[in-house]
Design an enzyme around this catalytic site. Structure first.
Site, PDB file in Angstrom:
ATOM      1  N   HIS A 185      13.259  97.689  -3.851  1.00  0.00           N
ATOM      2  CA  HIS A 185      14.330  96.764  -3.479  1.00  0.00           C
ATOM      3  C   HIS A 185      15.287  96.505  -4.646  1.00  0.00           C
ATOM      4  O   HIS A 185      16.489  96.355  -4.453  1.00  0.00           O
ATOM      5  CB  HIS A 185      13.687  95.463  -3.001  1.00  0.00           C
ATOM      6  CG  HIS A 185      14.654  94.425  -2.556  1.00  0.00           C
ATOM      7  ND1 HIS A 185      15.533  94.638  -1.520  1.00  0.00           N
ATOM      8  CD2 HIS A 185      14.893  93.159  -2.992  1.00  0.00           C
ATOM      9  CE1 HIS A 185      16.267  93.543  -1.346  1.00  0.00           C
ATOM     10  NE2 HIS A 185      15.903  92.639  -2.226  1.00  0.00           N
ATOM     11  N   SER A 198      20.405  91.923  -0.685  1.00  0.00           N
ATOM     12  CA  SER A 198      19.245  91.095  -0.365  1.00  0.00           C
ATOM     13  C   SER A 198      19.703  89.807   0.333  1.00  0.00           C
ATOM     14  O   SER A 198      20.421  89.887   1.331  1.00  0.00           O
ATOM     15  CB  SER A 198      18.481  90.813  -1.656  1.00  0.00           C
ATOM     16  OG  SER A 198      17.209  90.343  -1.368  1.00  0.00           O
ATOM     17  N   ASP A 239      12.921 101.009  -0.656  1.00  0.00           N
ATOM     18  CA  ASP A 239      12.921  99.553  -0.462  1.00  0.00           C
ATOM     19  C   ASP A 239      12.059  99.226   0.751  1.00  0.00           C
ATOM     20  O   ASP A 239      12.426  99.520   1.880  1.00  0.00           O
ATOM     21  CB  ASP A 239      14.366  99.083  -0.247  1.00  0.00           C
ATOM     22  CG  ASP A 239      14.496  97.566  -0.115  1.00  0.00           C
ATOM     23  OD1 ASP A 239      13.460  96.873   0.011  1.00  0.00           O
ATOM     24  OD2 ASP A 239      15.640  97.084  -0.134  1.00  0.00           O
TER      25      ASP A 239
END
Lengths: 426, 219
Positions: free
Chosen positions: A379, A180, A346
């Site tokens: 995610h 991320s 995601d």
């Protein structure tokens, strides 16, 4: 992106959360709190220039290390944490007491094996767990920086980490790994300091923050800034906390870390502690109760202004823009070995964004592997037990070790009964 | 070059997957040790792994199936998920000494473009494909009137990925048209024995697969 808060399926617990540790955090500058781990003052000689044009320094970086640095200093792995993560990735969190956010990844018999790697994780610049951020005192005024803290970027965070790596005397990191926002830092590291990095593993990330992602961040920031207790950013002076705003920001963000399938599997339309709807606005549904818990517990471990600053840093990230609009130019003649990873469900950092990075790397003949792991967990999958993901990362790191004569790692099965990410709802 | 790619270190750590399929071994024999190789359609990476460990090459792979890619990467190979028809365009000219396309050409949408990319990206290309002129295929079509199913072409017509089948004679014609020079030409028989192509008539009839070392004619 997340850490402790994403784990517990908390539909089985009341929505209220205690604020036992909030006093320990709020209003107390990093230096005055007693956080475990190391702290170092950097940029003491001359301040560090920031992308905004401002300068910062000296500043403090708080970090943790796991494992032992070998004599050649060739086994150091830097882990870059996500938006609300911190340096406590493989040990109980000092504020919440919950397991470290990457305990499934870091430790003996894990891909980032602490028996063979020296794993470093530092709180990012602008953070609230010991590294200088908006809640610390501005030496010029003696008051907390609050909203006058300079805007920092992903590039600034990485520059600060590079000073830390210099301080540790490590000429070249074996690997830089992160998911991320951590993945953005990994890309920045590889682009900015290619000679300092052997392998780069950007996970569930992108080379720029998309309009949709900026939009979600803006909703969160507006929620915080609309809370009267935010006090135009000066809440520390009045001893308040913009609790409601932060909770709403976290609730919104949290939804983006999951997937429709994961939410359905975890909660469906099940009701919370009741047989039928209340025909009111209580948390009737388990999913509501869960989100309210996520929101309120977040307040206890995170600083509102830090959240504003760090989300902003992500919004400003655009690696191509830093290189004349051509992403490939960020990686031209790069000796770094890349392993780009994404997850099928995601939608915040989808595979299509990972592929953009891969195409750019290919076009300059960089050494790149790309793996998309099948997962329905959205995610957050990069934080969870995903055997295919862990196996592949372990294999990639082994391949890199082979070239350096470092020992090969073998994954050991995780003790599922102590799975810190275990879904307690389903 | 990354220190990770050091051929000496690769060699030092050699020692796995030594016995590979005979047709892959024939491909490996066309590749200079220590060179840079891209394997297009590398599957689970058997050839790439062999080339890296026994021919000390710097190897990369491109593979359509995610399963194949994950298997490769977890073996420490540098492989990305991608499509030969779409993604070869991303690679700059002359990036590799050799680009390998093993039994994949017939499954591409646009074999001519793919071939041209191979000899653009690589100084040389190594290409193998099932020869549709092989006598068993001709015989099956002649006597049974059905689409042939052989070791090289194992799937029934309605689920085969092979959409652009050709004979060795057809392939040579395409090379000619595409400005591609042939440096070496072999057939691989049913016994996996390689034979240099002398008589075209004989090769096109007896070769189960064709195996070619190519380069751009203008280089």
């Amino acid at each position: 992106m997340t850490s402790q808060d994403t784990r517990p399926g908390t539909a089985d617990r009341p929505a209220a959360a205690g604020g036992a540790d909030s006093a320990a955090r709020n209003g107390a500058p990093a230096g005055e709190r007693h956080l475990p781990g190391e702290q170092v003052v950097l940029a003491a000689g001359s301040p560090m220039p920031l992308d905004s044009g401002a300068q910062l320094g000296p500043f403090t970086v708080a970090y943790r290390t796991y494992g032992t640095l070998n004599a050649e200093k060739s086994n150091a792995v830097l882990v870059c944490h996500a938006l609300t993560g911190d340096q406590y990735m493989a040990e109980p969190h000092p504020v919440t007491g919950r397991p470290g956010w990457w305990e499934v990844m870091v430790g003996p018999g894990r891909p980032l094996d602490t028996e063979r790697f020296f794993v470093i994780c530092a709180n990012v610049l602008g953070g609230c767990m010991g590294t200088t951020g908006p809640q610390d005192l501005d030496p010029a005024t003696g008051k907390p920086w609050g909203p006058t803290f300079p805007v920092v970027t992903i590039g600034d965070m990485v520059r600060a980490q590079k000073l830390l790596v210099d301080h540790l005397g490590i000429a070249r990191l074996f690997a830089v790994v992160g998911g991320s926002m951590g993945g953005m830092q990994v890309l920045e590291w590889a682009a900015r300091y290619p000679e300092r990095v052997l392998a780069a593993v950007p996970i569930a990330t992108a080379a720029y923050h998309t309009a949709q992602n900026i939009a979600f961040h803006e909703v969160g920031r507006q929620a915080i800034m609309a809370d009267p207790d935010w006090d135009e950013g000066w809440y520390q002076l009045s001893g308040k906390t913009p609790r409601r705003g932060m909770a709403v920001a976290r609730m919104t963000a949290h939804v983006t870390y999951l997937s429709e399938q994961a939410l359905h599997r975890k909660f469906g339309r099940r009701l919370q502690d009741r047989q039928k709807p209340s025909f009111g606005f209580d948390a009737d549904f388990q999913v509501e109760s869960y989100l309210r818990h996520q929101g309120s517990s977040f307040v206890d471990r995170f600083d509102a202004n830090s959240y504003l600053y760090i989300t902003r840093a992500m919004d400003y990230f655009d690696l191509a823009a830093e290189h004349g609009g051509v992403l490939a130019d960020a990686f031209r003649r790069s000796p770094v070995r890349f392993c780009v990873m994404s997850f099928t469900s995601d939608w915040l950092f989808p595979t299509s964004e990972a592929k953009r990075i891969v195409h750019a790397l290919n076009s300059v003949a960089a050494d790149v592997s790309f793996v998309e792991c099948d997962s329905d967990k959205g995610h957050d999958a990069f934080l969870l037990i995903e055997p295919e993901f862990h196996e592949t990362l372990n294999g990639f790191l082994n391949g890199c070790c082979e070239g350096l004569g470092l020992p090969q790692g073998q994954l050991r099965p995780l003790d599922q009964s102590h799975d810190p990410t275990r879904d307690r709802v389903t | 070059m990354s220190p990770l790619d050091s051929p000496a270190l690769r060699a030092k750590n050699a020692g796995k997957r030594a016995d590979i399929r005979a047709d892959l071994l024939l491909i490996a024999d066309m590749i200079e040790p220590g060179s840079r190789v891209l394997d297009v359609g590398c599957g689970d990476g058997v050839l790439l792994d062999y080339l890296i460990h026994f021919r000390q090459v710097t190897g990369r792979g491109l593979e359509l199936s995610q399963e194949g890619v994950n298997a490769c990467v977890s073996h420490g190979l540098s492989v990305i998920q991608g499509d030969a028809d779409l993604d070869l365009a991303d690679y700059p000219d002359g990036t590799f000494d050799y680009v390998v396309l093993s039994r994949t050409l017939q499954a591409t949408q646009n074999p001519r473009e793919v071939l041209e990319h191979l000899v653009r990206i690589g100084t040389r290309a190594v290409v193998s494909f099932p020869n549709f002129g092989y006598w068993r295929i001709r015989w099956a079509l002649l006597t049974r009137g059905r689409m042939p199913v052989t070791r090289s072409l194992p799937d029934p017509w309605w689920e085969t990925p092979n959409i652009h089948l050709c004979t060795i004679r057809d392939f040579l014609e395409l090379c000619e048209a595409g400005g591609i020079a042939i440096e070496r030409a072999l057939t691989i028989g049913a016994d996996n024995r390689a034979e240099p192509i002398g008589s075209m008539r004989r090769a096109n009839l007896l070769g189960q697969d064709g195996l070619f070392l190519l380069r751009r004619a203008d280089r």
